[in-house]
Design a protein around this motif. Structure first.
Motif, PDB file in Angstrom:
ATOM      1  N   GLU A 252      76.457  78.897 -38.601  1.00  0.00           N
ATOM      2  CA  GLU A 252      75.966  79.258 -39.938  1.00  0.00           C
ATOM      3  C   GLU A 252      76.783  78.208 -41.005  1.00  0.00           C
ATOM      4  OE1 GLU A 252      77.559  83.146 -40.597  1.00  0.00           O
ATOM      5  OE2 GLU A 252      75.770  84.069 -39.870  1.00  0.00           O
ATOM      6  N   SER A 254      77.451  74.873 -39.875  1.00  0.00           N
ATOM      7  CA  SER A 254      76.962  73.723 -39.667  1.00  0.00           C
ATOM      8  C   SER A 254      75.498  73.660 -40.345  1.00  0.00           C
ATOM      9  CB  SER A 254      76.577  73.708 -38.152  1.00  0.00           C
ATOM     10  OG  SER A 254      77.879  73.653 -37.525  1.00  0.00           O
ATOM     11  N   GLU A 255      74.722  74.799 -40.318  1.00  0.00           N
ATOM     12  CA  GLU A 255      73.424  74.925 -41.032  1.00  0.00           C
ATOM     13  C   GLU A 255      73.750  74.645 -42.637  1.00  0.00           C
ATOM     14  OE1 GLU A 255      71.879  78.623 -39.738  1.00  0.00           O
ATOM     15  OE2 GLU A 255      71.285  77.742 -37.616  1.00  0.00           O
ATOM     16  N   LEU A 256      74.681  75.430 -43.023  1.00  0.00           N
ATOM     17  CA  LEU A 256      74.877  75.324 -44.610  1.00  0.00           C
ATOM     18  C   LEU A 256      75.218  74.097 -45.258  1.00  0.00           C
ATOM     19  CD1 LEU A 256      75.250  76.670 -47.237  1.00  0.00           C
ATOM     20  CD2 LEU A 256      77.668  77.368 -46.800  1.00  0.00           C
ATOM     21  N   LYS A 257      76.014  73.083 -44.108  1.00  0.00           N
ATOM     22  CA  LYS A 257      76.556  72.018 -44.428  1.00  0.00           C
ATOM     23  C   LYS A 257      75.199  70.883 -44.358  1.00  0.00           C
ATOM     24  CE  LYS A 257      79.769  68.372 -42.878  1.00  0.00           C
ATOM     25  NZ  LYS A 257      80.681  67.891 -41.478  1.00  0.00           N
ATOM     26  N   MET A 258      74.434  71.005 -43.363  1.00  0.00           N
ATOM     27  CA  MET A 258      73.051  70.309 -43.262  1.00  0.00           C
ATOM     28  C   MET A 258      72.175  70.535 -44.317  1.00  0.00           C
ATOM     29  SD  MET A 258      70.493  70.336 -39.933  1.00  0.00           S
ATOM     30  CE  MET A 258      71.676  70.299 -38.872  1.00  0.00           C
ATOM     31  N   HIS A 259      72.175  71.811 -44.978  1.00  0.00           N
ATOM     32  CA  HIS A 259      71.443  72.198 -45.987  1.00  0.00           C
ATOM     33  C   HIS A 259      71.997  71.474 -47.437  1.00  0.00           C
ATOM     34  CE1 HIS A 259      68.415  74.623 -48.247  1.00  0.00           C
ATOM     35  NE2 HIS A 259      69.411  74.916 -49.242  1.00  0.00           N
ATOM     36  N   GLU A 260      73.345  71.334 -47.349  1.00  0.00           N
ATOM     37  CA  GLU A 260      73.665  70.656 -48.536  1.00  0.00           C
ATOM     38  C   GLU A 260      73.585  69.242 -48.548  1.00  0.00           C
ATOM     39  OE1 GLU A 260      77.918  72.048 -48.320  1.00  0.00           O
ATOM     40  OE2 GLU A 260      77.384  73.746 -49.375  1.00  0.00           O
ATOM     41  N   GLU A 261      73.643  68.508 -47.565  1.00  0.00           N
ATOM     42  CA  GLU A 261      73.447  67.379 -47.434  1.00  0.00           C
ATOM     43  C   GLU A 261      72.017  66.872 -47.726  1.00  0.00           C
ATOM     44  OE1 GLU A 261      74.693  66.326 -43.227  1.00  0.00           O
ATOM     45  OE2 GLU A 261      76.765  66.259 -43.859  1.00  0.00           O
ATOM     46  N   LEU A 262      71.048  67.833 -47.152  1.00  0.00           N
ATOM     47  CA  LEU A 262      69.590  67.654 -47.367  1.00  0.00           C
ATOM     48  C   LEU A 262      69.200  67.769 -49.134  1.00  0.00           C
ATOM     49  CD1 LEU A 262      67.829  69.698 -44.711  1.00  0.00           C
ATOM     50  CD2 LEU A 262      67.655  67.096 -45.043  1.00  0.00           C
ATOM     51  N   ILE A 263      69.949  68.650 -49.821  1.00  0.00           N
ATOM     52  CA  ILE A 263      69.769  68.722 -51.086  1.00  0.00           C
ATOM     53  C   ILE A 263      70.326  67.270 -51.933  1.00  0.00           C
ATOM     54  CG2 ILE A 263      70.683  69.992 -53.196  1.00  0.00           C
ATOM     55  CD1 ILE A 263      70.359  72.573 -51.449  1.00  0.00           C
ATOM     56  N   ARG A 264      71.493  66.982 -51.475  1.00  0.00           N
ATOM     57  CA  ARG A 264      72.299  65.659 -51.925  1.00  0.00           C
ATOM     58  C   ARG A 264      71.252  64.488 -51.723  1.00  0.00           C
ATOM     59  NH1 ARG A 264      77.138  67.682 -50.246  1.00  0.00           N
ATOM     60  NH2 ARG A 264      77.299  66.450 -48.496  1.00  0.00           N
TER      61      ARG A 264
END
Length: 264
Positions: A252, A254-264
């Motif tokens: 969870e 790791s997925e949140l971190k990946m999601h935040e990176e995609l938004i940035r």
């Protein structure tokens, strides 16, 4: 079966019973001894195979393991403590589901030793609590006694630690302890995972000379299987907590971190 005549009576005996403290089917002690003579090696291999499979799985991906350790160390103590425990009845039902195979003669024997292993785990946890509690009470009483020297108090405070350290040395350092109706990891989860993977299996004791009067093969076999069963339970609890709590939290995050990176 042929029909009964008026002077026939058939007794049906079931040597299995449910344990008082959980869902484990248990055996009559004499019946267990009879089975043990034939199935000792089979039961031992069942425990060994389970522990080997879990060991191979726990740390097979070294890169992911490093990342998981970093995630765990970065987590606050409170959620780490919450994830390091599980209800006993949850684990016990899963253990029965995993190990009990209907109509398999070795299954009741496996379950019986898992129950003995659980009792051993609970007993050792209670011993530790009793030693500490009694020691604290004695120290508290002596502190009120003006004649009690500081050296005496220090000795009494250190004594339970020595007792527990001695017990740990004799029985191997525990992975899991029992707290009321919960299984609790006895140390940091990552350290225990490494310990479970790297430490040797319960020692195969070399039997003494079978001609010696005090040698009891059945008793030694029972002790060894109880030790294997206890270790199997500890590995089961550790694996359950790792797969169903720590890994899920890691995914969870790791997925949140990946999601935040995609938004940035």
């Amino acid at each position: 079966m042929a029909p009964l005549t008026h002077n026939q009576l058939i007794f049906k005996v079931d040597p299995c019973r449910k344990s008082v403290n959980g869902p484990f089917p248990c055996l009559d002690s004499q019946y267990r001894k009879e089975l043990l003579r034939v199935y000792f090696k089979v039961v031992k291999q069942i425990f060994l195979r389970f522990m080997k499979e879990k060991r191979n799985k726990l740390m097979e991906d070294k890169t992911r393991w490093t990342s998981l350790c970093a995630f765990w160390l970065g987590m606050d103590q409170k959620p780490r403590r919450a994830m390091s425990r599980e209800k006993m009845d949850v684990i016990q039902k899963l253990v029965v589901k995993h190990f009990f195979i209907n109509k398999n003669v070795t299954s009741p024997l496996v379950m019986d030793f898992l129950f003995k292993g659980l009792n051993s785990l609970v007993l050792d946890t209670n011993k530790e609590k009793i030693i500490l509690t009694i020691s604290k009470q004695i120290v508290r009483l002596l502190k009120d006694d003006s004649d009690a020297s500081e050296k005496t108090l220090k000795t009494l405070e250190d004594e339970p630690k020595k007792e527990i350290a001695f017990a740990a040395k004799e029985l191997a350092v525990p992975i899991v302890s029992v707290d009321n109706d919960m299984f609790v990891l006895a140390d940091d989860a990552m350290l225990l995972l490494e310990k479970a993977v790297l430490e040797p299996f319960p020692d195969e004791r070399v039997p003494p000379n079978r001609m010696e009067v005090d040698y009891d093969e059945e008793s030694d076999d029972e002790k060894l299987l109880t030790e294997y069963a206890r270790h199997t339970l500890e590995v089961f609890v550790l694996d359950h907590i790792f797969c169903n709590k720590i890994e899920i939290a890691y995914k969870e995050a790791s997925e949140l971190k990946m999601h935040e990176e995609l938004i940035r």
